[in-house]
Each structure stands twice: as structure tokens, then as C-alpha cells.
Design a protein around this motif. Structure first.
Motif, PDB file in Angstrom:
ATOM      1  N   VAL A 162       6.683  10.724  10.579  1.00 29.65           N
ATOM      2  CA  VAL A 162       6.206   9.785   9.571  1.00 29.65           C
ATOM      3  C   VAL A 162       5.654  10.564   8.385  1.00 29.65           C
ATOM      4  O   VAL A 162       4.915  11.540   8.563  1.00 29.65           O
ATOM      5  CB  VAL A 162       5.087   8.871  10.137  1.00 29.65           C
ATOM      6  CG1 VAL A 162       4.660   7.844   9.092  1.00 29.65           C
ATOM      7  CG2 VAL A 162       5.529   8.195  11.428  1.00 29.65           C
ATOM      8  N   VAL A 163       6.029  10.151   7.186  1.00 30.98           N
ATOM      9  CA  VAL A 163       5.413  10.662   5.971  1.00 30.98           C
ATOM     10  C   VAL A 163       4.913   9.454   5.182  1.00 30.98           C
ATOM     11  O   VAL A 163       5.653   8.497   4.974  1.00 30.98           O
ATOM     12  CB  VAL A 163       6.387  11.492   5.120  1.00 30.98           C
ATOM     13  CG1 VAL A 163       5.766  11.814   3.750  1.00 30.98           C
ATOM     14  CG2 VAL A 163       6.741  12.792   5.836  1.00 30.98           C
ATOM     15  N   MET A 164       3.645   9.506   4.777  1.00 27.38           N
ATOM     16  CA  MET A 164       3.060   8.405   4.024  1.00 27.38           C
ATOM     17  C   MET A 164       2.471   8.913   2.719  1.00 27.38           C
ATOM     18  O   MET A 164       1.747   9.908   2.696  1.00 27.38           O
ATOM     19  CB  MET A 164       1.953   7.721   4.835  1.00 27.38           C
ATOM     20  CG  MET A 164       1.399   6.466   4.157  1.00 27.38           C
ATOM     21  SD  MET A 164       0.170   5.598   5.150  1.00 27.38           S
ATOM     22  CE  MET A 164      -1.329   6.343   4.503  1.00 27.38           C
ATOM     23  N   GLY A 165       2.786   8.226   1.628  1.00 23.86           N
ATOM     24  CA  GLY A 165       2.143   8.466   0.348  1.00 23.86           C
ATOM     25  C   GLY A 165       0.963   7.535   0.224  1.00 23.86           C
ATOM     26  O   GLY A 165       1.118   6.319   0.287  1.00 23.86           O
ATOM     27  N   ALA A 166      -0.246   8.097   0.082  1.00 23.82           N
ATOM     28  CA  ALA A 166      -1.475   7.313   0.156  1.00 23.82           C
ATOM     29  C   ALA A 166      -2.131   7.168  -1.212  1.00 23.82           C
ATOM     30  O   ALA A 166      -2.625   8.148  -1.770  1.00 23.82           O
ATOM     31  CB  ALA A 166      -2.449   7.954   1.134  1.00 23.82           C
ATOM     32  N   ASN A 167      -2.131   5.975  -1.732  1.00 24.61           N
ATOM     33  CA  ASN A 167      -2.837   5.665  -2.967  1.00 24.61           C
ATOM     34  C   ASN A 167      -4.335   5.908  -2.781  1.00 24.61           C
ATOM     35  O   ASN A 167      -4.923   5.535  -1.774  1.00 24.61           O
ATOM     36  CB  ASN A 167      -2.588   4.199  -3.336  1.00 24.61           C
ATOM     37  CG  ASN A 167      -3.492   3.698  -4.428  1.00 24.61           C
ATOM     38  OD1 ASN A 167      -4.517   3.094  -4.162  1.00 24.61           O
ATOM     39  ND2 ASN A 167      -3.119   3.942  -5.655  1.00 24.61           N
ATOM     40  N   ARG A 211       2.440  13.022   8.366  1.00 22.47           N
ATOM     41  CA  ARG A 211       1.931  13.829   7.252  1.00 22.47           C
ATOM     42  C   ARG A 211       1.639  12.903   6.093  1.00 22.47           C
ATOM     43  O   ARG A 211       2.451  12.029   5.763  1.00 22.47           O
ATOM     44  CB  ARG A 211       2.950  14.879   6.808  1.00 22.47           C
ATOM     45  CG  ARG A 211       2.389  15.760   5.696  1.00 22.47           C
ATOM     46  CD  ARG A 211       3.222  17.016   5.506  1.00 22.47           C
ATOM     47  NE  ARG A 211       2.494  17.967   4.666  1.00 22.47           N
ATOM     48  CZ  ARG A 211       2.615  18.029   3.343  1.00 22.47           C
ATOM     49  NH1 ARG A 211       3.437  17.217   2.728  1.00 22.47           N
ATOM     50  NH2 ARG A 211       1.915  18.898   2.652  1.00 22.47           N
ATOM     51  N   VAL A 212       0.457  13.069   5.488  1.00 18.30           N
ATOM     52  CA  VAL A 212       0.037  12.216   4.381  1.00 18.30           C
ATOM     53  C   VAL A 212       0.026  13.030   3.097  1.00 18.30           C
ATOM     54  O   VAL A 212      -0.523  14.137   3.052  1.00 18.30           O
ATOM     55  CB  VAL A 212      -1.354  11.610   4.643  1.00 18.30           C
ATOM     56  CG1 VAL A 212      -1.827  10.801   3.425  1.00 18.30           C
ATOM     57  CG2 VAL A 212      -1.314  10.716   5.884  1.00 18.30           C
ATOM     58  N   VAL A 213       0.653  12.483   2.057  1.00 21.13           N
ATOM     59  CA  VAL A 213       0.630  13.075   0.719  1.00 21.13           C
ATOM     60  C   VAL A 213       0.111  12.005  -0.239  1.00 21.13           C
ATOM     61  O   VAL A 213      -0.036  10.838   0.129  1.00 21.13           O
ATOM     62  CB  VAL A 213       2.028  13.558   0.278  1.00 21.13           C
ATOM     63  CG1 VAL A 213       2.559  14.611   1.239  1.00 21.13           C
ATOM     64  CG2 VAL A 213       3.013  12.386   0.188  1.00 21.13           C
ATOM     65  N   ASN A 214      -0.199  12.393  -1.455  1.00 18.65           N
ATOM     66  CA  ASN A 214      -0.560  11.402  -2.453  1.00 18.65           C
ATOM     67  C   ASN A 214       0.659  10.552  -2.793  1.00 18.65           C
ATOM     68  O   ASN A 214       1.784  11.062  -2.847  1.00 18.65           O
ATOM     69  CB  ASN A 214      -1.088  12.110  -3.711  1.00 18.65           C
ATOM     70  CG  ASN A 214      -1.480  11.126  -4.800  1.00 18.65           C
ATOM     71  OD1 ASN A 214      -0.667  10.756  -5.639  1.00 18.65           O
ATOM     72  ND2 ASN A 214      -2.724  10.690  -4.767  1.00 18.65           N
ATOM     73  N   ASP A 215       0.455   9.254  -3.029  1.00 17.24           N
ATOM     74  CA  ASP A 215       1.606   8.378  -3.257  1.00 17.24           C
ATOM     75  C   ASP A 215       2.418   8.787  -4.480  1.00 17.24           C
ATOM     76  O   ASP A 215       3.642   8.630  -4.511  1.00 17.24           O
ATOM     77  CB  ASP A 215       1.170   6.912  -3.364  1.00 17.24           C
ATOM     78  CG  ASP A 215       0.204   6.636  -4.511  1.00 17.24           C
ATOM     79  OD1 ASP A 215      -0.609   7.516  -4.832  1.00 17.24           O
ATOM     80  OD2 ASP A 215       0.246   5.525  -5.069  1.00 17.24           O
ATOM     81  N   ALA A 216       1.765   9.361  -5.496  1.00 22.21           N
ATOM     82  CA  ALA A 216       2.505   9.783  -6.688  1.00 22.21           C
ATOM     83  C   ALA A 216       3.438  10.948  -6.403  1.00 22.21           C
ATOM     84  O   ALA A 216       4.455  11.121  -7.074  1.00 22.21           O
ATOM     85  CB  ALA A 216       1.537  10.156  -7.810  1.00 22.21           C
ATOM     86  N   GLU A 217       3.126  11.773  -5.385  1.00 20.88           N
ATOM     87  CA  GLU A 217       3.986  12.908  -5.048  1.00 20.88           C
ATOM     88  C   GLU A 217       5.371  12.470  -4.604  1.00 20.88           C
ATOM     89  O   GLU A 217       6.329  13.253  -4.663  1.00 20.88           O
ATOM     90  CB  GLU A 217       3.356  13.737  -3.935  1.00 20.88           C
ATOM     91  CG  GLU A 217       2.112  14.497  -4.326  1.00 20.88           C
ATOM     92  CD  GLU A 217       1.645  15.408  -3.217  1.00 20.88           C
ATOM     93  OE1 GLU A 217       2.117  16.562  -3.149  1.00 20.88           O
ATOM     94  OE2 GLU A 217       0.818  14.965  -2.395  1.00 20.88           O
ATOM     95  N   LEU A 218       5.484  11.241  -4.152  1.00 21.33           N
ATOM     96  CA  LEU A 218       6.766  10.762  -3.656  1.00 21.33           C
ATOM     97  C   LEU A 218       7.813  10.685  -4.761  1.00 21.33           C
ATOM     98  O   LEU A 218       9.014  10.716  -4.479  1.00 21.33           O
ATOM     99  CB  LEU A 218       6.598   9.390  -2.998  1.00 21.33           C
ATOM    100  CG  LEU A 218       5.619   9.325  -1.823  1.00 21.33           C
ATOM    101  CD1 LEU A 218       5.540   7.904  -1.288  1.00 21.33           C
ATOM    102  CD2 LEU A 218       6.013  10.296  -0.715  1.00 21.33           C
TER     103      LEU A 218
END
Length: 310
Positions: free
Chosen positions: A67-72, A96-103
Motif C-alpha cells: 500500500v502507498v498512500m499520499g496523505a494530505n 508507505r506514506v508520502v505527502n499527497d502532492a508527491e503523487l
């Protein structure tokens, strides 16, 4: 028979949450809910459990492999790791969590600066050490300049100030009153306070673009300043060593071609960076990263093989 590799990509925005599910690189499902349907705090255990239940209800009993999630709202490494730990502990997902804008960069098959202008506004990138850096993303009460909420807030301020000095911009005032369904512009604060949120403010932004196109001087200035604010977000990261190009997206930039062109021109003139408009939704970047076993955004091109199942 081998069980399929199931990748889950989630994009959590301020207004909506969207997820895609891919089996062995082939897209099998695409779902969307309002973010308020599950996130009531800042990725609390209860929030994570509500998200798990919503998402897993669409899996037909299959557990996601990755799972990869972009988190606002997670705009630094500390916030990302807190969110990632909470989700892993509550859901049991390999996440793995990244910033939503990184997507955006992931969806655009590249590495660089991601610029989002939709309900809000933010620019993010990874520095040379691979650490997340951001500019903007402060929230609609004090920031989001150049995003929908920021443009509406500024337009209301300017229109009310013009009325205060007896020189109203009648086109803009009338358009805002019609959009807000109020008889006088002075009722705007009262109207917006009924259900205050970024989305309830930003939804009135079409009125500004409409009257700017008809010659409203104040609306035009609001959009000019908004475009400059977005370019400035990119400039802040560029000065900190973030590499180009710029991958831009979000509902505002996608739907307003002239506004995007102006933002793009300002970035090119000020910083010498090329700007690409990413039309694929950010969730595509999330599921691509998940199919690549959650590699860091920009470290290599994500798999281009994701496609709709026949």
C-alpha cells in the motif's frame, strides 16, 4: 495457482479520498469518498480504522500486498512517519506514506517539484538527501494562496474593501452574492460561517474566473496575485536545492487553462523551470508506487504497465 500481487494506492486530499486497486499491475477497482467520511481528526486510530473498513469493503476479501498512500496535511518527515506508523498498527497493511502532492511526480513518471492548486495549494519536493521539503500547505484559514479557498477569500476581501471606499466592482460583488446566495456582500462571513471548511469556500471560485473573463479589474488582479503566489511556492523549494522540472496538478490548474498557462509562464521566467500539467489523477501515482513496492518518489520511473482490465 499463485495469488495475485495486490497493490493499493490511496490519495487523501482535503476534499476527497480516492483509491485504486491493481492485481499484478492491472487496474481492477477505483473508488472515491469524501474525506470527511472517515477523517475526523489528524489520522487518529479511529480515523485509520474507518479508512481500513471503507477500503477493505471494496476488496472482496483480498488483502493488499503493498500500500502507498499520499496523505494530505503530512508536510514533513515526522508527520509522514507518525501517520505511517498509525496506519500500519491499526490496519496491518504493508504501507508507505508520502505527502499527497508527491503523487503528482509519480503519476507524471518523473522526479522534480510537485505543485498542487485545487481546494488548497502546496508545493513539495525531495532535496538531495531525499528528505521531504514543502512550501505552502498551511491550510485554508491562514494560507492556500493561489488555491481555490485562497482565491475566494482574497476576492471577498478586495470586493468588500472596494465597497467600503465607495468604488464597488459591481460585476465581482454580484457574482459572489449569487454564488453565495446572499442579498448583500456583507453577509458573506455569516453565510460561510454556517459550515466553515476549505471546500465550502473554494466552491465559489468559478465566479471569480467568470467575471475576470468579462473584464472585472479586481477579479483579474486576484487571479494575477494568485498565480504569482503559486510560482513563489515553487521558487522557495528551488532556492533550497529542489530539482526541476515542475509537475503541476489539482482541479484548479486542470480546469482553468489560462490560469495554468500564466502560472507556468511565471515559473519559467522566474526560475527557468519547465512545467508539466499532470492530467492523470494523483491516485495513479500512488498505485504505481505501490506496484513498485513503495519506492521513494522520483528514485526511478514507476511501472507504466498499469491499465484498465478488459
Amino acid at each position: 495457482m499463485r495469488a495475485p500481487e495486490v497493490a493499493l494506492g490511496i490519495d487523501v486530499g482535503g476534499t476527497k479520498t480516492r483509491w485504486m486497486i491493481a492485481h499484478d499491475g492491472v487496474l481492477r477497482a477505483d473508488h472515491q469518498v469524501p474525506t470527511v467520511a472517515w477523517r475526523h481528526a489528524s489520522y487518529s486510530d479511529e480515523d485509520c480504522l474507518r479508512l481500513k473498513r471503507l477500503v477493505e469493503a471494496t476488496f472482496d476479501g483480498v488483502t493488499p500486498s503493498r500500500v502507498v498512500m499520499g496523505a494530505n496535511g503530512c508536510n514533513d518527515e515526522q508527520a509522514l512517519r507518525r501517520c505511517e506508523t498509525a496506519l500500519r498498527d491499526v490496519t496491518g497493511w504493508n504501507i508507505r506514506v508520502v505527502n499527497d502532492a508527491e503523487l503528482l511526480a509519480a503519476a507524471g513518471h518523473g522526479r522534480g517539484i510537485s505543485l498542487i492548486a485545487g481546494t488548497g495549494s502546496i508545493a513539495v519536493a525531495r532535496d538531495r538527501a531525499g528528505t521531504l521539503i514543502s512550501a505552502g500547505g498551511w491550510g485554508w484559514l491562514i494560507g492556500d494562496d493561489g488555491g481555490g479557498a485562497g482565491l475566494v477569500r482574497r476576492a471577498l476581501q478586495e470586493a468588500l474593501a472596494a465597497e467600503d471606499i465607495g468604488m464597488p466592482d459591481r460585476q465581482l460583488s454580484q457574482a459572489l452574492m449569487e454564488s453565495l446566495a446572499i442579498p448583500r456582500l456583507l453577509r458573506a462571513n455569516e453565510r460561510l460561517a454556517e459550515a466553515p471548511s476549505a471546500a465550502s469556500l473554494a466552491c465559489h471560485v468559478p465566479a471569480i474566473f467568470e467575471v475576470a473573463a468579462r473584464g472585472s479589474r479586481i477579479a483579474g488582479r486576484v487571479l494575477e496575485d494568485g498565480a504569482s503566489s503559486l510560482a513563489d511556492l515553487v521558487g522557495r523549494l528551488h532556492r533550497r536545492g529542489a530539482p526541476g522540472p515542475v509537475f503541476a496538478g489539482g482541479g484548479l490548474l486542470e480546469s482553468q487553462a489560462r490560469f495554468f498557462s500564466h502560472v507556468s509562464r511565471l515559473i519559467r521566467e522566474r526560475y527557468g523551470l519547465i512545467v508539466f500539467l499532470v492530467r492523470d489523477p494523483p491516485v495513479v501515482g500512488a498505485v504505481k508506487l505501490a506496484c513498485e513496492r513503495g519506492v521513494a518518489p522520483g528514485t526511478r520511473e514507476c511501472s507504466p504497465s498499469i491499465g484498465l482490465a478488459s
